[in-house]
Design a protein around this motif. Structure first.
Motif, PDB file in Angstrom:
ATOM      1  N   ASP A  55      -4.698   2.384  -1.873  1.00 31.14           N
ATOM      2  CA  ASP A  55      -5.142   1.800  -0.595  1.00 31.14           C
ATOM      3  C   ASP A  55      -5.361   0.290  -0.772  1.00 31.14           C
ATOM      4  N   ASP A 101      -4.584  -2.378   0.998  1.00 28.65           N
ATOM      5  CA  ASP A 101      -5.090  -3.229   2.087  1.00 28.65           C
ATOM      6  C   ASP A 101      -6.616  -3.217   2.134  1.00 28.65           C
ATOM      7  N   THR A 102      -7.180  -2.040   2.013  1.00 26.80           N
ATOM      8  CA  THR A 102      -8.633  -1.931   2.175  1.00 26.80           C
ATOM      9  C   THR A 102      -9.388  -2.417   0.942  1.00 26.80           C
ATOM     10  N   GLU A 147       0.826  -1.208   0.000  1.00 23.26           N
ATOM     11  CA  GLU A 147       0.000   0.000   0.000  1.00 23.26           C
ATOM     12  C   GLU A 147       0.863   1.262   0.000  1.00 23.26           C
TER      13      GLU A 147
END
Ligand code: RVK
Ligand code: MG
Ligand code: MG
Length: 317
Positions: A262, A264-265, A32
């Motif tokens: 982003d 990870d999300t 990320e």
């Protein structure tokens, strides 16, 4: 099997959703952001025992799941207390959310704290990233899902766009549990959003999928985004889940990592959808074995399944 039991998807799918969420989160986190964030996460990204560490996405999902299991629905006071209790800077919380949670922990009412950083509330993706849990818990109760998703988001993410993103992800997760193909998943999901910031992206994603266009990670990022806000990440996750439903979750995470942002999300939300559709048994065992808290997450998935099953049965009585 009773009629009510047949309406609830298998326990394996519930486990798969929660562990898939954590896998996407933990494997996406080191990929990320910019060079500095990646360097930091090389250090923070492993437990002392060498397991892949999860971030705020999984932690807040666990907090929400345990609160729902304990109270049978969304109890915002309990949720705020659990979120604040679990907060640790090294789980990579968003900047606004970190401030809000520290205030709640210091005794400020969550209703004030959540509007203290942004007066209209945060439109970050922190409400949506934990919302797969709402889709699991309220799978067979669509009206309650529509009430619960906003309530669970508002504790930290009160902005209407954050709430809409949370509702979209919850609705898509409930749909994924029923085993759709990619096009069906996006079609079902389109019932859960109305704002152009979501619906325009979703129309584009559906068009890409239907026409089989070879969308590159770079085009994905420039057209749908890989951002930290709800509007710039939720539909991206839906598209990735739909596109990779019949491929490996590793391929999904690899593609999202190449897109950057982003990761990870986006991978947490897409991983939850992938796991809800394909189940725990389809997740790669060697990666699950190296995931922080995997057994506990699977157990929480089982508990959510049992509660959803009981609630569906009660509704039929
Ligand atoms: C890196 C203006 C606003 C806003 C508003 C912007 C971690 C801010 C987690 C804010 C999550 C950011 C991710 C994220 C986000 C939000 N006006 N700008 N009303 N509302 N923003 O801080 O919990 O990954 O730039 O509430 O949503 O894993 O910093 O964080 O993926 O969006 O950060 O909103 O987490 P926050 P979050
Ligand atoms: Mg995170
Ligand atoms: Mg994130």
């Amino acid at each position: 099997m009773t009629p009510s039991a047949s309406r609830i998807p298998t326990q394996d799918r519930y486990r798969g959703a929660l562990v898939g969420l954590a896998l996407g989160d933990a494997l996406g986190a080191p990929r990320e952001g910019g060079p500095l964030e990646r360097l930091l996460w090389r250090w923070l990204g492993f437990t002392p025992g060498g397991l892949h560490r999860f971030t705020d996405d999984t932690q807040m999902s666990v907090d929400l799941a345990l609160s729902l299991i304990r109270h049978g629905g969304v109890d915002q006071d309990d949720l705020a207390a659990r979120f604040a209790d679990s907060y640790r800077w090294d789980r990579g919380y968003g900047p606004g959310a970190a401030k809000v949670l520290k205030q709640i922990r210091a005794g400020r009412a969550w209703q004030d704290a959540c509007l203290s950083v942004y007066p209209a509330g945060s439109f970050g993706n922190g409400g949506a990233m934990r919302s797969p849990v709402i889709g699991l818990f309220f799978h067979s109760r669509p009206d309650e899902l529509l009430r619960a998703a906003p309530l669970a988001s508002q504790v930290t993410h009160a902005h209407p766009l954050a709430v809409e993103g949370a509702t979209l992800v919850a609705g898509a997760t409930a749909a994924a549990l029923d085993g759709p193909d990619g096009s069906q998943l996006l079609e079902q999901a389109s019932r859960f959003c109305a704002s152009p910031a979501f619906s325009t992206r979703l129309d584009k994603a559906r068009h890409w999928l239907q026409t089989g266009q070879p969308i590159s990670p770079q085009v994905l990022r420039s057209e749908l985004d890989m951002g930290i806000t709800a509007t710039t990440s939720c539909v991206t996750s839906l598209y990735l889940a739909a596109r990779f439903l019949d491929r490996s979750i590793d391929a999904l995470i690899g593609f999202a990592s190449d897109a950057g942002g982003d990761v990870d999300t986006v991978c947490a939300m897409a991983g939850a959808l992938w796991g809800a559709r394909n189940g725990f048994a389809a997740l790669p065992g060697h990666l699950v074995a190296r995931l922080e808290g995997a057994a506990r997450l699977a157990d929480i998935g089982d508990q959510l399944h049992a509660k959803a099953h009981a609630a569906a049965a009660a509704a039929l009585r």
